[in-house]
Design a protein around this motif. Structure first.
Motif, PDB file in Angstrom:
ATOM      1  N   ASP A 103      15.477  -5.317   4.373  1.00  0.00           N
ATOM      2  CA  ASP A 103      14.942  -3.829   4.453  1.00  0.00           C
ATOM      3  C   ASP A 103      16.224  -3.035   4.487  1.00  0.00           C
ATOM      4  O   ASP A 103      16.655  -2.721   5.690  1.00  0.00           O
ATOM      5  N   GLU A 137      15.179   5.147   7.594  1.00  0.00           N
ATOM      6  CA  GLU A 137      14.671   4.769   8.582  1.00  0.00           C
ATOM      7  C   GLU A 137      14.083   5.728   9.559  1.00  0.00           C
ATOM      8  O   GLU A 137      13.292   5.733  10.409  1.00  0.00           O
ATOM      9  N   GLU A 161      11.690  -1.002  -1.785  1.00  0.00           N
ATOM     10  CA  GLU A 161      11.242  -1.352  -0.409  1.00  0.00           C
ATOM     11  C   GLU A 161      10.329  -2.863  -0.566  1.00  0.00           C
ATOM     12  O   GLU A 161       9.929  -3.168  -1.766  1.00  0.00           O
ATOM     13  N   THR A 163       8.371  -5.447  -1.154  1.00  0.00           N
ATOM     14  CA  THR A 163       6.805  -5.611  -1.296  1.00  0.00           C
ATOM     15  C   THR A 163       6.530  -6.963  -2.239  1.00  0.00           C
ATOM     16  O   THR A 163       5.455  -7.040  -2.678  1.00  0.00           O
ATOM     17  N   GLU A 171       0.852   5.862  -0.967  1.00  0.00           N
ATOM     18  CA  GLU A 171       1.651   5.564   0.332  1.00  0.00           C
ATOM     19  C   GLU A 171       1.206   6.420   1.048  1.00  0.00           C
ATOM     20  O   GLU A 171       0.980   7.758   0.750  1.00  0.00           O
ATOM     21  N   ARG A 249      -1.581   9.856   9.995  1.00  0.00           N
ATOM     22  CA  ARG A 249      -1.314   8.962   8.844  1.00  0.00           C
ATOM     23  C   ARG A 249      -2.333   9.375   7.777  1.00  0.00           C
ATOM     24  O   ARG A 249      -3.392   9.214   7.535  1.00  0.00           O
ATOM     25  N   SER A 303      -0.243   1.336   0.346  1.00  0.00           N
ATOM     26  CA  SER A 303       0.562   0.981   1.395  1.00  0.00           C
ATOM     27  C   SER A 303       0.540   1.816   2.660  1.00  0.00           C
ATOM     28  O   SER A 303       0.575   3.196   2.592  1.00  0.00           O
ATOM     29  N   THR A 305       2.429   1.879   5.336  1.00  0.00           N
ATOM     30  CA  THR A 305       3.896   2.222   5.777  1.00  0.00           C
ATOM     31  C   THR A 305       4.543   3.172   4.754  1.00  0.00           C
ATOM     32  O   THR A 305       4.241   3.526   3.713  1.00  0.00           O
ATOM     33  N   MET A 306       5.668   3.722   5.533  1.00  0.00           N
ATOM     34  CA  MET A 306       6.217   5.038   4.790  1.00  0.00           C
ATOM     35  C   MET A 306       7.640   4.794   4.367  1.00  0.00           C
ATOM     36  O   MET A 306       8.261   3.875   5.105  1.00  0.00           O
ATOM     37  N   SER A 307       8.063   5.271   3.381  1.00  0.00           N
ATOM     38  CA  SER A 307       9.544   5.407   2.814  1.00  0.00           C
ATOM     39  C   SER A 307       9.865   6.823   2.282  1.00  0.00           C
ATOM     40  O   SER A 307       9.249   7.745   2.557  1.00  0.00           O
ATOM     41  N   SER A 324       7.683  -7.103   3.447  1.00  0.00           N
ATOM     42  CA  SER A 324       7.698  -6.142   4.628  1.00  0.00           C
ATOM     43  C   SER A 324       7.614  -6.794   6.015  1.00  0.00           C
ATOM     44  O   SER A 324       8.033  -6.135   6.888  1.00  0.00           O
ATOM     45  N   SER A 327      10.865  -6.892   7.879  1.00  0.00           N
ATOM     46  CA  SER A 327      11.719  -5.734   8.116  1.00  0.00           C
ATOM     47  C   SER A 327      11.552  -5.654   9.908  1.00  0.00           C
ATOM     48  O   SER A 327      10.488  -5.752  10.295  1.00  0.00           O
TER      49      SER A 327
END
Length: 354
Positions: A103, A137, A161, A163, A171, A249, A303, A305-307, A324, A327
């Protein structure tokens, strides 16, 4: 040497060098310099702002649409469970160990390899912009967001990312809410005051049970979690205020601003969003890039999770080598073969639309 093998070996060498340099969020100057030097050694002009680095294909044409290839080179700090040196970049039994290897170093070097593969092709339907971003991050303001306006017109993005090379076509976004319930102080032994804690409990129960009317087909319902609370100074005083924090979220069913307005109109506490900039993101299921991935047997999913997708305002897909679940774990690693296969699969998906 076969060009594809050379790209893989250069990617592996670059990743080992990246892992060996600490690059915590907001402290990525060492890896930024390394990436600039890598492009310099290739005779490729790159640009740097803060700790973000980007470059364009050799025959960039402003009349053509542009694909953004983006991943990040910052890392979290190593957790206390590490048994290996987080910066050793050792390869053991086919695994490259080290902080940031999975990651998202493996993704970044694979996307750089893809960029190099197409770099000097004159007949592409799209331009390429490769961006190695900082502060992912921590969703920092000096990361990808700080350079978007300088990258030129962008049509869609691949965000690297881990996957397992499947396609995250949507996302969830994020809002953090600081909430304050207001009451009136009084003596706990007498019928005095208005207890802010009780008011907060009412609102907390609302956050726990409320269901938004619209539900995203790709991401499901909006998720709200009360994660922190602080109230009271001494046992015999009815508290006048109670502060609590809510993690929200968000999905593509509502904008962050719409979500925030619904919340404010539904609870009695004072609500302040730390930011509404981290939006849910998606790409149409019939987008050529998605269809190309599906034709090669890739899966699509939403997803949680966030990016850096959250800071892009263009269609984007999240995909890359690695898993993932590795990470931020102790003794983080990526399989060497995942990088090799990731390069090949990125190229195969893009070749179908170029």
């Amino acid at each position: 040497m076969n060009k594809r093998i050379q790209l893989f070996e250069e990617s592996l060498t670059l990743l080992k060098s990246m892992v060996s340099i600490p690059s915590f969020s907001r402290e990525e100057s060492g890896t930024a310099a390394l990436i600039v030097q890598f492009f310099d050694n290739k005779g490729i002009k790159s640009y740097r702002k803060g700790n973000n680095v980007w470059a364009y294909n050799k025959y960039y044409d402003a009349q053509k649409p542009t694909i953004l290839l983006n991943s990040h080179h910052d890392t979290v700090k190593p957790n206390t469970g590490y048994l290996k040196d987080p910066y050793s970049a050792d390869i053991v039994e086919g695994k490259l160990f080290g902080l940031g290897s999975n990651d998202a170093g493996g993704c970044l070097v694979s996307l750089i390899a893809v960029f190099l593969h197409f770099y000097d092709n004159k007949n592409l339907k799209y331009n390429f912009c490769l961006a190695a971003s900082a502060e992912e991050e921590v969703s920092g303001s000096n990361g990808i967001e700080s350079i978007i306006s300088e990258l030129g017109s962008l049509d869609f993005a691949i965000v690297g990312e881990p996957t397992l090379m499947d396609l995250a076509i949507s996302e969830k976004g994020l809002m953090v809410l600081d909430c304050t319930a207001h009451g009136q102080a009084g003596h706990a032994a007498r019928e005095e005051g208005e207890n802010a804690l009780y008011k907060a409990i009412e609102d907390i129960n609302w956050f726990k049970s409320y269901q938004f009317d619209r539900v995203s087909k790709k991401l499901g319902p909006i998720k709200m979690s009360v994660t922190m609370i602080q109230c009271g100074a001494q046992h015999n005083v009815v508290p006048a205020t109670c502060d609590f924090v809510v993690d929200v979220r968000t999905t593509d069913a509502y904008s962050n601003e719409e979500t925030l307005n619904i919340i404010k109109n539904s609870v009695q506490s004072e609500i302040k969003a730390r930011s509404t900039r981290l939006s849910s993101s998606s790409i149409p299921e019939n987008h050529p890039l998605v269809l190309s991935g599906l034709s090669l047997g890739k899966k699509t999913y939403g997803s949680p999770t966030m990016s850096d997708q959250a800071l892009l305002r263009i269609p984007s897909v999240k995909m890359g080598p690695g898993f993932s679940g590795r990470s931020h774990m102790a003794d983080e690693f990526i399989y060497v073969d995942e990088i090799k296969n990731g390069i090949d699969e990125y190229i195969a998906i893009l070749e179908k639309i170029l």
